[in-house]
Design an enzyme around this catalytic site. Structure first.
Site, PDB file in Angstrom:
ATOM      1  CG  PHE A 140     -10.273   4.619  -9.511  1.00 57.08           C
ATOM      2  CD1 PHE A 140     -10.894   3.488  -9.637  1.00 57.08           C
ATOM      3  CD2 PHE A 140      -9.339   4.827  -8.728  1.00 57.08           C
ATOM      4  CE1 PHE A 140     -10.461   2.597  -9.136  1.00 57.08           C
ATOM      5  CE2 PHE A 140      -8.684   3.668  -7.781  1.00 57.08           C
ATOM      6  CZ  PHE A 140      -9.570   2.679  -7.930  1.00 57.08           C
ATOM      7  CG  HIS A 195       6.857  19.925  -3.709  1.00 57.39           C
ATOM      8  ND1 HIS A 195       7.931  19.420  -4.122  1.00 57.39           N
ATOM      9  CD2 HIS A 195       7.115  20.187  -2.550  1.00 57.39           C
ATOM     10  CE1 HIS A 195       9.176  19.559  -3.518  1.00 57.39           C
ATOM     11  NE2 HIS A 195       8.492  20.221  -2.356  1.00 57.39           N
ATOM     12  CB  CYS A 245     -16.002  -3.111  -2.101  1.00 49.33           C
ATOM     13  SG  CYS A 245     -16.548  -2.560  -0.523  1.00 49.33           S
ATOM     14  CB  ALA A 250      -7.087   3.879   4.085  1.00 46.15           C
ATOM     15  CG  ASN A 251      -1.302   4.586   0.838  1.00 46.39           C
ATOM     16  OD1 ASN A 251      -0.436   4.312   1.722  1.00 46.39           O
ATOM     17  ND2 ASN A 251      -0.743   5.335  -0.192  1.00 46.39           N
ATOM     18  CB  THR A 252      -3.521   9.537   0.591  1.00 49.38           C
ATOM     19  OG1 THR A 252      -3.104   9.175  -0.791  1.00 49.38           O
ATOM     20  CG2 THR A 252      -3.144  11.312   0.671  1.00 49.38           C
ATOM     21  CG  ASN A 275     -14.142  -1.822   3.115  1.00 48.59           C
ATOM     22  OD1 ASN A 275     -13.885  -2.403   4.313  1.00 48.59           O
ATOM     23  ND2 ASN A 275     -15.109  -2.663   2.273  1.00 48.59           N
TER      24      ASN A 275
HETATM   25  C1  LIG Z   1     -10.473  -1.181  -7.289  1.00 46.06           C
HETATM   26  C2  LIG Z   1      -9.805  -0.608  -6.039  1.00 46.06           C
HETATM   27  C3  LIG Z   1     -10.444   0.338  -5.320  1.00 46.06           C
HETATM   28  C4  LIG Z   1      -9.945   0.628  -4.153  1.00 46.06           C
HETATM   29  N1  LIG Z   1     -10.697   1.564  -3.474  1.00 46.06           N
HETATM   30  C5  LIG Z   1     -10.337   2.251  -2.354  1.00 46.06           C
HETATM   31  C6  LIG Z   1     -10.850   3.103  -1.623  1.00 46.06           C
HETATM   32  O1  LIG Z   1     -12.180   3.465  -2.031  1.00 46.06           O
HETATM   33  N2  LIG Z   1     -10.362   3.503  -0.568  1.00 46.06           N
HETATM   34  C7  LIG Z   1      -9.076   3.257  -0.209  1.00 46.06           C
HETATM   35  O2  LIG Z   1      -8.620   3.908   0.980  1.00 46.06           O
HETATM   36  N3  LIG Z   1      -8.182   2.334  -1.017  1.00 46.06           N
HETATM   37  C8  LIG Z   1      -8.740   1.851  -1.958  1.00 46.06           C
HETATM   38  N4  LIG Z   1      -7.947   1.008  -2.642  1.00 46.06           N
HETATM   39  C9  LIG Z   1      -6.487   0.797  -2.290  1.00 46.06           C
HETATM   40  C10 LIG Z   1      -5.736   1.771  -2.877  1.00 46.06           C
HETATM   41  O3  LIG Z   1      -5.775   2.233  -3.988  1.00 46.06           O
HETATM   42  C11 LIG Z   1      -4.399   1.612  -2.285  1.00 46.06           C
HETATM   43  O4  LIG Z   1      -4.237   1.523  -0.783  1.00 46.06           O
HETATM   44  C12 LIG Z   1      -3.062   2.605  -2.890  1.00 46.06           C
HETATM   45  O5  LIG Z   1      -1.996   2.260  -2.491  1.00 46.06           O
HETATM   46  C13 LIG Z   1      -3.788   4.144  -2.504  1.00 46.06           C
HETATM   47  O6  LIG Z   1      -2.529   4.840  -2.946  1.00 46.06           O
HETATM   48  P1  LIG Z   1      -2.606   6.294  -2.870  1.00 46.06           P
HETATM   49  O7  LIG Z   1      -3.019   6.919  -1.544  1.00 46.06           O
HETATM   50  O8  LIG Z   1      -1.174   6.914  -3.096  1.00 46.06           O
HETATM   51  O9  LIG Z   1      -3.647   6.913  -3.985  1.00 46.06           O
HETATM   52  C14 LIG Z   1      -8.666   0.607  -3.742  1.00 46.06           C
HETATM   53  C15 LIG Z   1      -7.799  -0.561  -4.745  1.00 46.06           C
HETATM   54  C16 LIG Z   1      -8.601  -0.825  -5.668  1.00 46.06           C
HETATM   55  C17 LIG Z   1      -7.599  -1.967  -6.464  1.00 46.06           C
END
Ligand SMILES: Cc1cc2nc3c(=O)[nH]c(=O)nc-3n(C[C@H](O)[C@H](O)[C@H](O)COP(=O)(O)O)c2cc1C
Length: 223
Positions: free
Chosen positions: A68, A100, A186, A117-119, A152
């Site tokens: 992004f 780290h 989205c 949400a994942n982190t 979302n």
């Molecule tokens: C275009 C796009 C937009 C996304 N936007 C979000 C978002 O706004 N919030 C979110 O929690 N995950 C979003 N995701 C999903 C995360 O990128 C995905 O869960 C990823 O594993 C997060 O990894 P991280 O927590 O290590 O950065 C998006 C995925 C894509 C492809």
């Protein structure tokens, strides 16, 4: 017995040691970016923080967050952007700095903006499988850490999100700000967007009583 294979250090890699990099009297802000589309705002947050005196900023980005924004845009502003690869690039022997750990020593303030949400789930469950979550797991609980969720609406309203937010506030002691309601990238409309980037920086400026650099006051008046 053969010697263990040595990891080649990338020539451009500069090891990072907190003691050498901390500037007395400055606020050292670590911006952690994760895979939400709101990471688009990371360069704006950095640029705005740089309009204040005595602020040093570094970024730690998950792999997804780099979809992004351009790392080079920040490097051009003199801001380092650390990724998972860097964690292993600088370490060869016992006694070498561990990224780290050095980053958490460096930070006076940690902003997780945006927090996916994942982190969020990983932090709440104590996982530390990348640079962002390893440094958070190693962070002293006394280091102010502010989390700006962005996801979302359905992800935000998922019952697990409330559990994770409760855990990171009541067990770890992080502060959570937002999310806010608006039309999301989205196309859905509802709560889930990251707090406005200007409000994030304003919060830091207000709480840490930051002073604008003189040239940035002039340029903001002329806009
Ligand atoms: C275009 C796009 C937009 C996304 N936007 C979000 C978002 O706004 N919030 C979110 O929690 N995950 C979003 N995701 C999903 C995360 O990128 C995905 O869960 C990823 O594993 C997060 O990894 P991280 O927590 O290590 O950065 C998006 C995925 C894509 C492809």
């Amino acid at each position: 017995m053969s010697e263990p294979r040595r990891r080649a250090r990338t020539p451009s890699f500069v090891p990072f040691e907190a003691d050498a990099e901390r500037v007395p009297g400055s606020l050292h802000v670590l911006l952690l970016t994760t895979g939400s589309v709101a990471s688009i705002k990371a360069p704006l947050i950095v640029a705005e923080l740089q309009r204040y005196e005595r602020v040093r900023v570094q970024v730690v980005a998950t792999k997804s967050s780099l979809a992004f924004f351009s790392k080079h845009e920040l490097l051009d502003r003199g801001v380092r952007v650390w990724t998972d690869d860097d964690e292993w690039r600088g370490w060869r022997h016992k006694g070498d700095p561990i990224l780290h750990i050095e980053l958490r020593r460096w930070a006076d303030l940690v902003l997780i903006a945006p927090c996916s949400a994942n982190t969020l789930a990983k932090i709440a469950n104590g996982l530390c499988d990348n640079l962002v979550t390893s440094l958070l797991r190693a962070l002293a609980p006394t280091t102010p850490t502010v989390v700006f969720p962005a996801m979302n609406t359905h992800m935000y309203e998922h019952p697990l999100t409330a559990v994770h937010l409760r855990t990171i506030t009541s067990v770890i002691g992080y502060e959570v700000i937002g999310p806010i309601g608006k039309e999301l990238a989205c196309g859905d409309s509802g709560v889930g967007a990251m707090t406005e980037w200007r409000d994030i920086v304003q919060m830091v400026a207000d709480r840490w009583k930051l002073v604008r650099k003189p040239q940035s006051i002039r340029s903001s008046r002329s806009c």
